[in-house]
Design a protein around this motif. Sequence first.
Motif, PDB file in Angstrom:
ATOM      1  N   MET A 149       2.157  -1.573   2.986  1.00 58.51           N
ATOM      2  CA  MET A 149       2.249  -2.057   1.616  1.00 58.51           C
ATOM      3  C   MET A 149       2.085  -3.571   1.591  1.00 58.51           C
ATOM      4  N   SER A 152      -1.510  -4.346   2.327  1.00 58.28           N
ATOM      5  CA  SER A 152      -2.351  -4.182   1.136  1.00 58.28           C
ATOM      6  C   SER A 152      -2.262  -5.428   0.262  1.00 58.28           C
ATOM      7  N   PRO A 170      10.524  -5.668  -5.374  1.00 58.45           N
ATOM      8  CA  PRO A 170      10.496  -4.391  -6.100  1.00 58.45           C
ATOM      9  C   PRO A 170      10.653  -3.180  -5.183  1.00 58.45           C
ATOM     10  N   TRP A 247      11.119   4.963 -11.275  1.00 59.25           N
ATOM     11  CA  TRP A 247      10.003   5.371 -10.410  1.00 59.25           C
ATOM     12  C   TRP A 247      10.448   5.915  -9.070  1.00 59.25           C
TER      13      TRP A 247
ATOM     14  N   LEU B  86       0.528   3.029  -1.420  1.00 66.55           N
ATOM     15  CA  LEU B  86       0.532   2.639  -2.837  1.00 66.55           C
ATOM     16  C   LEU B  86       1.833   1.925  -3.157  1.00 66.55           C
ATOM     17  N   PHE B  87       1.825   1.140  -4.235  1.00 69.75           N
ATOM     18  CA  PHE B  87       3.067   0.499  -4.683  1.00 69.75           C
ATOM     19  C   PHE B  87       3.823   1.507  -5.547  1.00 69.75           C
ATOM     20  N   PRO B  88       4.947   2.029  -5.060  1.00 73.89           N
ATOM     21  CA  PRO B  88       5.587   3.138  -5.776  1.00 73.89           C
ATOM     22  C   PRO B  88       6.195   2.736  -7.121  1.00 73.89           C
ATOM     23  N   TRP B  89       6.408   1.428  -7.335  1.00 73.95           N
ATOM     24  CA  TRP B  89       7.012   1.005  -8.598  1.00 73.95           C
ATOM     25  C   TRP B  89       5.944   0.770  -9.670  1.00 73.95           C
ATOM     26  N   ASN B  95      -1.301   0.154 -10.122  1.00 74.68           N
ATOM     27  CA  ASN B  95      -1.760   0.001  -8.743  1.00 74.68           C
ATOM     28  C   ASN B  95      -3.206  -0.470  -8.691  1.00 74.68           C
ATOM     29  N   TYR B 130       3.455   7.870 -11.830  1.00 73.59           N
ATOM     30  CA  TYR B 130       3.896   7.086 -10.676  1.00 73.59           C
ATOM     31  C   TYR B 130       3.446   7.801  -9.398  1.00 73.59           C
ATOM     32  N   LYS B 132       4.920   8.794  -6.887  1.00 68.99           N
ATOM     33  CA  LYS B 132       5.842   9.892  -6.595  1.00 68.99           C
ATOM     34  C   LYS B 132       5.403  11.213  -7.226  1.00 68.99           C
TER      35      LYS B 132
END
Lengths: 259, 258
Positions: A149, A152, A170, A247, B86-89, B95, B130, B132
């Motif tokens: 992450m 990226s 975050p 999320w 991926l950015f989960p938030w 994204n 999201y 998820k």
Amino acid sequence: MMARALSHLAPLLACLGLLAIWQAGSLMLNTESFPTAIEAVRAVPLILGDRESVINILDSLRRMAIAFAAALLFAVPLGLMMGRSRLVASFFNPLLMITYPVPKAALMPIIMLWLGVGDLAKMLVIFLGVSLPVIYHSFQGARAVEEKMLWSGAAMGLSAPQRMIRIVLPAALPEILTGCRTGLVLALITMVTSEMIARQSGAGNILFNSLDMGQYDTVYAMIIIIGAMGIGLDAAFEKLRSRLVRWSEPGFDIPLSFA
Amino acid sequence: MIEIDHVSQTFRTSGRQAHLALSDISLTIEDGAFVSILGPSGCGKSTLLYIVGGFVSPTEGQARVKGRAITGPGPDRGPVFQEFALFPWKTVLGNVMYGPRQQGVKAAEAEAQSRRLIEMVGLKGFENFYPKELSGGMKQRVALARTLAYHPAVLLMDEPFGALDAHTRTRLQNDLLNIWERDRKTVLFVTHSVDEAVFLSDKVVVMTRAPGRIKEIIDIELPRPRRRAELLLDPRYQKYVVEIERMIDDTSEDGLRP
Ligand SMILES: Nc1ncnc2c1ncn2[C@@H]1O[C@H](COP(=O)(O)OP(=O)(O)OP(=O)(O)O)[C@@H](O)[C@H]1O
Ligand SMILES: [Mg+2]
């Protein structure tokens, strides 16, 4: 439907149950220093109706809020940096290991020698109490951030400080907020104990002064008030938390078909 | 041009053992070339990609882009990770927009572009989901769109179609070829599928079982634009596939009988 209504009522039922046991217990023991639940509950509006007492309680809450906020501003960045840098971690870890098991309120007398009995000493104790769990959880959260992450982000052109704020923060937020929740409860506890040691104002002051004077219904009423504040603060924080990290909640949109 | 010049990579494992992952890799990739890497699991394909990406610096040798030594990541080289990352938030849209926004593209424009890419990878209607809430194949497509969104000149793709069904896979292969033909990107593409490698590539690099070495580099001299239906019937295509499959069988045998 039935189950849902019941789960909403459950906390209320639990409280009523507790009061009932209390009532029965105090009737059986029948000593002056253990008032019945009804007597204690009756004293609650008396305290909340008294201007002096309300000012005291608000004073406590103000100290707690300031110290809590200051602790977050200090502990979250520190914890995150410890989680991402071996150097920072190896420097601060021993310090934290030493401070962790010390009951923060036990430091109160020493701190009072430096800072007096005023707000500052009490806020410092609360600050210390809140900081440790928040540092610990921020540290764990930052350490668990998936490296790819960050890669990226780096490939998109984020600098190291930007990755810290826009990826590590975050990504670690669910863990950080878990620490904050523990911190909030600890803030309340250290708030009361700090006022027990440095009697001057505050909710703890009312409680321990009435204990000295043998006004037991006030003592128990204050315990109820402080407990209610704890429940209220925790519920409010939990609401905020679940909004912020929607999320990450496991299956938050899945209907509970078996409920 | 990407030059990989006598690169070796040794990892120190938690058990304090030195583990040779890549051994003396040399490879030159021309600008605008589509190069695939094939090889058994654990032979160091991902590691090689990370070195070109600048995420890992090689223990020996050097990798260069446009003649300059690679010292770190940059938006000129866009990775698509095997693990998606991926950015989960962030939602799917969030994204995909992340890169362009970071590059200073205006919000409205970044959003419009991102929506087009999301549609291209077949995820229209999932913009506000999201990570998820997505399946593995869907995540993989978001990861692809997220990297394409900031227009890197070099794409470093680590099994980007691995989690997809045959149909989606074919569609995205075509989309990728279209983008590549239009924008003339340089692509370094890791895959386990010989079909896919031959269909897409100018060059196929076959690696040996760990420690990874280059076993063979095959130039794929098939005309472009390539159409799958025609290619499948083309004896030259079939010959490449059979030849490379045989080569890979040999590398596996090597591993079975050390
Ligand atoms: N961070 C690391 N520490 C130690 N060893 C590593 C590390 N990363 C990779 N390796 C080792 O390097 C070798 C190559 O790994 P790599 O992920 O590059 O393989 P791969 O060819 O991509 O495999 P796959 O096809 O399964 O994805 C493996 O043997 C792995 O154990
Ligand atoms: Mg790999």
